[in-house]
Design a protein around this motif. Sequence first.
Motif, short mmCIF file in Angstrom:
data_model
loop_
_atom_site.label_atom_id
_atom_site.label_comp_id
_atom_site.label_asym_id
_atom_site.label_seq_id
_atom_site.Cartn_x
_atom_site.Cartn_y
_atom_site.Cartn_z
N CYS A 1 6.21 5.26 7.89
CA CYS A 1 5.64 5.01 9.21
C CYS A 1 6.75 4.87 10.24
O CYS A 1 6.51 4.98 11.44
CB CYS A 1 4.78 3.75 9.19
N PRO B 1 -0.10 7.24 10.37
CA PRO B 1 0.36 6.91 9.03
C PRO B 1 0.07 8.03 8.05
O PRO B 1 -0.86 8.80 8.26
CB PRO B 1 -0.46 5.67 8.68
N ILE C 1 -0.87 8.37 4.33
CA ILE C 1 -1.21 7.77 3.05
C ILE C 1 -0.62 8.59 1.93
O ILE C 1 -0.19 8.08 0.91
CB ILE C 1 -2.74 7.70 2.90
N GLU D 1 2.82 7.81 1.08
CA GLU D 1 2.84 6.53 0.39
C GLU D 1 2.44 6.67 -1.05
O GLU D 1 2.89 5.93 -1.91
CB GLU D 1 1.93 5.54 1.11
N ARG E 1 -7.99 12.29 2.24
CA ARG E 1 -7.86 11.46 3.44
C ARG E 1 -8.89 10.33 3.44
O ARG E 1 -9.23 9.80 4.48
CB ARG E 1 -8.04 12.33 4.68
N VAL F 1 -4.12 -0.10 -0.38
CA VAL F 1 -3.52 0.59 0.77
C VAL F 1 -3.52 -0.34 1.98
O VAL F 1 -4.58 -0.77 2.46
CB VAL F 1 -4.30 1.88 1.10
N THR G 1 -3.59 -1.98 5.52
CA THR G 1 -4.35 -1.59 6.71
C THR G 1 -3.47 -1.42 7.94
O THR G 1 -3.96 -1.02 8.99
CB THR G 1 -5.43 -2.65 7.00
N GLY H 1 -0.39 1.96 5.93
CA GLY H 1 -0.70 2.71 4.72
C GLY H 1 0.26 2.55 3.57
O GLY H 1 0.15 3.29 2.58
N GLY I 1 -7.17 1.68 4.18
CA GLY I 1 -5.95 2.05 4.87
C GLY I 1 -6.03 1.81 6.37
O GLY I 1 -6.92 1.13 6.88
#
Length: 227
Positions: free
Chosen positions: A25, A33, A35, A38, A82, A157, A159, A162, A223
């Motif tokens: 990020c 972000p 995910i 990550e 997603r 995940v 918030t 992410g 997330g």
Amino acid sequence: MTGAEEDADEGYVRSDEREQDPCPCASGGADEPSIYREFWRDERAQLQRRDYAKLLATIGGLTAVGSLAAPLASLTQVFERRYTGPVYSDGVALVDEDGERIPEDHLENGEHTTVFPEPRPGIADAPTLLVRFPESAYGEGTNVADTVGGYAAYSKVCTHAGCMVSDRDDDILVCPCHSGRFDPLSGASVTGGPPPRRLPQLPITVSSDGYLVATGDFTGPVGPGGG
Ligand code: FES
């Protein structure tokens, strides 16, 4: 066993490794972000990345190209998903990183681990924190009806941007990227750091054959965003 030791046992990214693997990020901005990047930080994704490399290395020796389409698709989905649709649903089993279902005696009080929805067509990984405490320890914020036998499950995940919520400070779940803190005994509410909202809870129960299963999807958006 301390939380750090547990994480080490689970193969989480160590703090010294995290320092060399800054939060994405930082480059993408909290408003955008990723995910998927990550997921690369998560041990299971790292395992899949290695598995993917092994698979590519063996493709040259395989002639049945058509038979590869399905496994290749399943391996790439983790990077494409997603979180736009339901991840869990009623009856979907919780499994560990090896795909093994979670028996109701899997954790002792005070322990936690990472689980996933049992894979099925169209559904990719969704890292989920499974914690266990005495039932009487849960306070306001936790939907006790969605817990079972002292187990509660929350999205892993963060918030905020992410990252994976992979650390722990006593009972508090900690996101290593910006020190976001979540209290699993109060519905994973935010107790520190920049996360704008709690980790969504996953309703769970024990199946007739003694394994932990979901009774629905996460009770909120997974997330960043969606708040
Ligand atoms: S991503 Fe910033 S605190 Fe978790």
